[in-house]
Motif scaffolding. Structure first.
Motif, PDB file in Angstrom:
ATOM      1  N   UNK B  98       0.837  -1.196   0.000  1.00  0.00           N
ATOM      2  CA  UNK B  98       0.000   0.000   0.000  1.00  0.00           C
ATOM      3  C   UNK B  98       0.872   1.246   0.000  1.00  0.00           C
ATOM      4  N   UNK B  99       0.522   2.186  -0.878  1.00  0.00           N
ATOM      5  CA  UNK B  99       1.290   3.426  -0.960  1.00  0.00           C
ATOM      6  C   UNK B  99       0.338   4.611  -0.853  1.00  0.00           C
ATOM      7  N   UNK B 100       0.708   5.590  -0.056  1.00  0.00           N
ATOM      8  CA  UNK B 100      -0.043   6.841  -0.034  1.00  0.00           C
ATOM      9  C   UNK B 100       0.916   7.968  -0.360  1.00  0.00           C
ATOM     10  N   UNK B 101       0.488   8.857  -1.240  1.00  0.00           N
ATOM     11  CA  UNK B 101       1.347   9.960  -1.638  1.00  0.00           C
ATOM     12  C   UNK B 101       0.632  11.255  -1.328  1.00  0.00           C
ATOM     13  N   UNK B 102       1.314  12.134  -0.583  1.00  0.00           N
ATOM     14  CA  UNK B 102       0.703  13.402  -0.209  1.00  0.00           C
ATOM     15  C   UNK B 102       0.788  14.396  -1.354  1.00  0.00           C
ATOM     16  N   UNK B 103      -0.325  15.043  -1.611  1.00  0.00           N
ATOM     17  CA  UNK B 103      -0.376  16.187  -2.506  1.00  0.00           C
ATOM     18  C   UNK B 103      -0.370  15.843  -3.997  1.00  0.00           C
ATOM     19  N   UNK B 104       0.048  14.648  -4.347  1.00  0.00           N
ATOM     20  CA  UNK B 104       0.233  14.328  -5.770  1.00  0.00           C
ATOM     21  C   UNK B 104      -0.454  13.010  -6.062  1.00  0.00           C
ATOM     22  N   UNK B 105      -1.104  12.919  -7.223  1.00  0.00           N
ATOM     23  CA  UNK B 105      -1.445  11.591  -7.671  1.00  0.00           C
ATOM     24  C   UNK B 105      -0.403  11.166  -8.703  1.00  0.00           C
ATOM     25  N   UNK B 106       0.409  10.134  -8.386  1.00  0.00           N
ATOM     26  CA  UNK B 106       1.507   9.769  -9.286  1.00  0.00           C
ATOM     27  C   UNK B 106       0.987   9.331 -10.656  1.00  0.00           C
ATOM     28  N   UNK B 107       1.912   9.266 -11.607  1.00  0.00           N
ATOM     29  CA  UNK B 107       1.491   8.964 -12.979  1.00  0.00           C
ATOM     30  C   UNK B 107       1.255   7.477 -13.159  1.00  0.00           C
ATOM     31  N   UNK B 108       0.129   7.031 -12.649  1.00  0.00           N
ATOM     32  CA  UNK B 108      -0.225   5.613 -12.765  1.00  0.00           C
ATOM     33  C   UNK B 108      -1.533   5.518 -13.531  1.00  0.00           C
ATOM     34  N   UNK B 109      -1.580   4.573 -14.443  1.00  0.00           N
ATOM     35  CA  UNK B 109      -2.818   4.406 -15.206  1.00  0.00           C
ATOM     36  C   UNK B 109      -3.648   3.303 -14.584  1.00  0.00           C
ATOM     37  N   UNK B 110      -4.915   3.293 -14.905  1.00  0.00           N
ATOM     38  CA  UNK B 110      -5.810   2.305 -14.306  1.00  0.00           C
ATOM     39  C   UNK B 110      -5.408   0.885 -14.695  1.00  0.00           C
ATOM     40  N   UNK B 111      -4.724   0.771 -15.829  1.00  0.00           N
ATOM     41  CA  UNK B 111      -4.358  -0.563 -16.297  1.00  0.00           C
ATOM     42  C   UNK B 111      -3.077  -1.080 -15.646  1.00  0.00           C
ATOM     43  N   UNK B 112      -2.360  -0.223 -14.906  1.00  0.00           N
ATOM     44  CA  UNK B 112      -1.107  -0.680 -14.300  1.00  0.00           C
ATOM     45  C   UNK B 112      -1.382  -1.629 -13.139  1.00  0.00           C
ATOM     46  N   UNK B 113      -0.504  -2.620 -12.938  1.00  0.00           N
ATOM     47  CA  UNK B 113      -0.701  -3.546 -11.814  1.00  0.00           C
ATOM     48  C   UNK B 113      -0.720  -2.854 -10.467  1.00  0.00           C
ATOM     49  N   UNK B 114      -0.001  -1.752 -10.350  1.00  0.00           N
ATOM     50  CA  UNK B 114       0.083  -1.112  -9.042  1.00  0.00           C
ATOM     51  C   UNK B 114      -1.059  -0.160  -8.738  1.00  0.00           C
ATOM     52  N   UNK B 115      -1.962   0.032  -9.686  1.00  0.00           N
ATOM     53  CA  UNK B 115      -2.994   1.069  -9.552  1.00  0.00           C
ATOM     54  C   UNK B 115      -3.824   0.917  -8.291  1.00  0.00           C
ATOM     55  N   UNK B 116      -4.155  -0.336  -7.943  1.00  0.00           N
ATOM     56  CA  UNK B 116      -5.118  -0.532  -6.856  1.00  0.00           C
ATOM     57  C   UNK B 116      -4.548  -0.184  -5.492  1.00  0.00           C
ATOM     58  N   UNK B 117      -3.237  -0.047  -5.404  1.00  0.00           N
ATOM     59  CA  UNK B 117      -2.665   0.150  -4.083  1.00  0.00           C
ATOM     60  C   UNK B 117      -2.123   1.537  -3.839  1.00  0.00           C
ATOM     61  N   UNK B 118      -2.379   2.468  -4.746  1.00  0.00           N
ATOM     62  CA  UNK B 118      -1.803   3.801  -4.615  1.00  0.00           C
ATOM     63  C   UNK B 118      -2.907   4.819  -4.362  1.00  0.00           C
ATOM     64  N   UNK B 119      -2.767   5.559  -3.277  1.00  0.00           N
ATOM     65  CA  UNK B 119      -3.750   6.576  -2.916  1.00  0.00           C
ATOM     66  C   UNK B 119      -3.087   7.939  -2.917  1.00  0.00           C
TER      67      UNK B 119
END
Lengths: 413, 400
Positions: B98-119
């Protein structure tokens, strides 16, 4: 390998070495005289004890001596770092665990080699100058200048594959050399102390790069932070495994080139001769002024290349943030690396990976809850311990000279 | 590849990791608040332990990879854009973390494997900046100084929200006075100014350089600003110091201008001239995301918000400082080691004095504006959300 530690400060306007008075007062001891011995006495004495300064042969005793000179400060650094950790509630074992984990961990190893590359290059900048008697601490500024050139050519010029990377490296080297050229001119024609000018140029270089990143090279598509436009794919160093790129080859190539240059070419021999005694070199027909200027150019090129490595080799993002944290301090740390490597290009190459490993171990310390600044303490104490013998030596010769001049002509061998 | 069906250590771990940028702690704002989020999580028993890391730009990738691959932490919260830049790569490599990033939504697309775990934890920072602007306008009318000021860090799009929100608020405040309390505004310096002349704004260009902040603020004071909003992290501490110096040099009592407005945390404890702060509850965002992870609800939140969790006036993610937040901030300052217990009563007393010296119609009006913003009755421009509608050039032409 010669004992180059206290080569003495080079003045390109000819007023080097002992005064004629001191020469006359030589008293037939075979040394030039009291005044000269203060500046270089320790070195001369050691030369007589060990071997001819210019010869490349060494005895076993020499290597042991060299090794102990390197080991002692490192042990002191360990001791200081361990003391800090223990005082703050940790255990000495943490120190070893941290370093061990760094180098046995795949990530730590990749990061170490990636960081060490730039350090090896900036160390060469200092070493080339030092061997000529010039105290060139301008690697930081030249690095920034090289980075500016690297980003300009790498991110904004669409060149074909194969040429692009070479162009980026060339541009960075030229920029770094051009950056230090004013320093060389000021020293040659006005005898301005290069320590002062290079430090000032370091600051100018840093803020110039910051300006370029924020305003000229700015990636306007990214709205969450200020970054430069990424280097184009054709201009990047090929990636081995992020963060390591093939730029690491430079960490071997450039020190070897520097070594060959200094010990196996005439140019290098001139450099080292000037470093030992600029007057004698001038007397032997070497153009000391031109030489002094050229070491700045060569050093600047090496540091500029380091700037190229830290931008075109900054995998995986290949872009620089507004605070330049990816490039800062590599120039200054290169000086420390050079000292730890005994001011020898190949020694500095080894030292650069060692220092990079120490810095990369910051993460391991953080994992254990130890303040990562412990690594800075370690490096700082090591540098201090390396410098201390020279201070001690200089103080000793000063005291001897004063005693001798006070007590008259009693000769001490 | 993910080990489907095999429990990872981090699925049951009760540890969290917080990553800061190279400036580290000590800014009494952003970075310290991110630390405080973890600190509060530990104090409240949400986590067993939390570890703090700092990183520079070129170490960010190996640091994040190390932490993610170690499997030790249920959630990694990042407070730096350098980690955001490498998050896509690492989250695709370690998608169950699980990853949370303050202030920014990183450049992840919905199709990326990591998409579901990044807030991405994003803030409605224009909302409380608007309230700060309204306060500035009110105080300018009451105390009769000409302008309001704002000192910011580096000129990035995220800060445009603060800048334009504040300017919009100044404008709203002046209009409200014209409509509701024209006698307060009559004959005052700010009344004579045009809409785009009321706010002095300076981008210092650096974070973490208080001397620059102080210099910029002193220039603004000289140019007629009686209140300056700091949006500059460590540099902004110099803004607060400039207000302090001005009061000491001119022997000006508490309650009279020049004032300063703090940012991120309630900085009213730093000196008695910080009349309020634009709170950006980084600590709350960190704490909430850690709580979600520990309760196993993190992935649901990611799905619900399409990867973003908004911190707004409505959910307490941003706001203006009040007495309660000051008490919390004092605790935070104590935990951070910046304050000793004995100073607290004096600070509370002086803050009371500062607020009491202002006219009492100010605070309810600010609250009402807050309510209206929450209800959607009032819309504050947000340049970072809609560069078309609220383009910075256009906004600056209107509001100054």
């Amino acid at each position: 390998m010669g004992h180059q530690e206290d080569a003495g400060h080079l003045r390109l306007d000819g007023r080097n070495g002992a005064s004629r008075q001191a020469v006359a007062a030589g008293r037939g001891t075979g040394r030039i005289g009291a005044r000269c011995s203060i500046r270089r006495g320790g070195q001369l004495r050691r030369d007589r004890v060990h071997h001819s300064a210019m010869s490349a042969t060494h005895s076993r005793g020499d290597w042991l001596h060299e090794a102990s000179l390197v080991a002692a400060p490192l042990l002191l650094g360990f001791a200081a770092a361990a003391a800090v950790i223990v005082v703050n509630g940790g255990s000495i074992g943490m120190l070893f665990t941290a370093f061990y984990n760094t180098v046995t961990n795949r990530n730590g190893l990749l990061q170490t080699v990636a960081s060490g590359t730039a350090l090896a290059l900036t160390a060469q900048c200092f070493i080339i100058g030092f061997r000529c008697g010039v105290f060139n601490i301008g690697a930081e500024g030249a690095l920034f200048a090289g980075a500016i050139a690297a980003i300009q050519v790498g991110a904004f010029w669409p060149l074909p594959q194969g040429i692009h990377l070479a162009a980026v490296m060339l541009a960075a080297m030229l920029a770094g050399a051009a950056w230090l050229y004013p320093v060389a001119l000021l020293k040659t024609y006005r005898n301005v102390n290069e320590i002062v000018t290079t430090i000032m140029m370091n600051f100018i270089g840093r803020y110039l790069l910051a300006f370029f990143v924020m305003w000229v090279f700015r990636d306007t598509k990214v709205d969450t932070g200020a970054f430069s436009v990424p280097i184009r794919p054709t201009g990047r160093f090929p990636v081995i495994a992020s963060p390591l790129t093939w730029a690491c080859l430079l960490a071997v190539v450039v020190p070897v080139v520097a070594y060959v240059l200094l010990w196996h070419t005439r140019f290098g021999a001139h450099i080292r001769a000037t470093g030992y005694n600029a007057d004698a070199a001038r007397g032997a027909g070497i153009d000391v002024r031109r030489l002094g200027a050229m070491v700045f150019l060569a050093g600047g090129a090496a540091a500029g290349l380091a700037g190229c490595v830290l931008t075109a080799g900054l995998s995986p993002t290949f872009k620089v943030g507004e605070d330049l944290s990816a490039l800062r301090n590599f120039g200054l740390l290169g000086i420390s690396v050079a000292m730890i490597g005994r001011n020898h290009p190949l020694g500095a190459m080894l030292a650069s990976f060692f220092v990079a490993a120490v810095r990369t171990s910051r993460f391991q310390f953080q994992k254990m809850g130890v303040a990562p600044e412990v690594t800075e303490i370690f490096i700082g104490v090591v540098i201090f311990a390396f410098a201390f013998p020279y201070v001690f030596q200089s103080a000793a010769t000063w005291i001897k000279a004063i005693r001798r001049s006070r007590w008259g002509s009693e000769e001490h061998g | 590849m993910p080990f489907v069906g095999r429990a990872r250590a981090s699925d049951t771990s009760r540890k969290a990791a917080v990553i800061l940028g190279p400036d580290g702690r000590g800014d009494l704002g952003w970075n310290d608040l991110a630390w405080n989020g973890g600190n509060l999580a530990k104090k409240q028993g949400v986590v067993e332990d939390f570890k703090l890391f700092t990183t520079t730009e070129n170490e960010a990738l190996s640091l994040l990879t190390d932490i993610a691959s170690s499997n030790e932490y249920r959630i990694i919260v990042s407070a730096t854009s350098y980690v955001a830049a490498v998050l896509p790569e690492v989250s695709n490599q370690y998608p169950e973390q699980n990853y949370a990033q303050l202030d920014i939504y990183p450049e992840i697309k919905e199709s990326d494997p990591g998409y579901k775990g990044v807030l991405g934890l994003k803030f409605a920072q224009e909302q409380m900046s608007a309230q700060a602007g309204v306060l500035a306008a009110f105080l300018a009318a009451h105390h009769d100084f000409a302008k309001a000021g704002i000192v910011l860090g580096t000129e990035i799009a995220a800060l445009f929200d603060f800048e334009i929100g504040y300017k919009w608020g100044v404008d709203w405040g002046v209009e409200w006075l014209k409509a509701n309390k024209p006698d307060v505004l009559k004959g005052k310096k700010i009344e004579a100014l045009k809409q785009n002349e009321r706010v002095l704004w300076t981008y210092a260009g650096v974070w973490g350089d208080p001397a620059k902040g102080k210099a910029a603020t002193q220039i603004q004071f000289q140019q007629g600003a009686g209140i300056v909003y700091q949006v500059a992290g460590g540099t902004g501490l110099g803004v607060l110091a400039a207000a302090d110096d001005a009061h000491k040099a001119g022997n000006i009592p508490i309650g009279r201008p020049p004032f300063a407005i703090g940012v991120d945390s309630d900085q009213g404890w730093i000196n008695p001239y910080v009349i309020t702060s634009g709170l950006k509850r980084v600590d709350l965002a960190t704490l909430n995301s850690i709580k979600l992870a520990m309760d196993g609800k993190f992935r649901d939140a990611v799905a619900a918000g399409k990867g973003v969790m908004w911190m707004t006036l409505a959910n307490g993610g941003v706001g203006l400082a009040n007495e309660q937040t000051l008490v919390d901030a004092l605790q935070f300052a104590k935990d951070a080691g910046s304050l000793t217990e004995d100073k607290i009563p004096g600070i509370l007393a002086r803050n009371k004095e500062l607020r009491a010296a202002q006219p009492d119609w100010i605070w309810p009006t600010l609250d009402q504006l807050g309510t209206d913003i929450k209800a959607g009755k009032v819309e504050v421009p947000k340049p970072s959300a809609d560069p078309e509608k609220w383009g910075i050039k256009k906004m600056r032409a209107i509001y100054g």
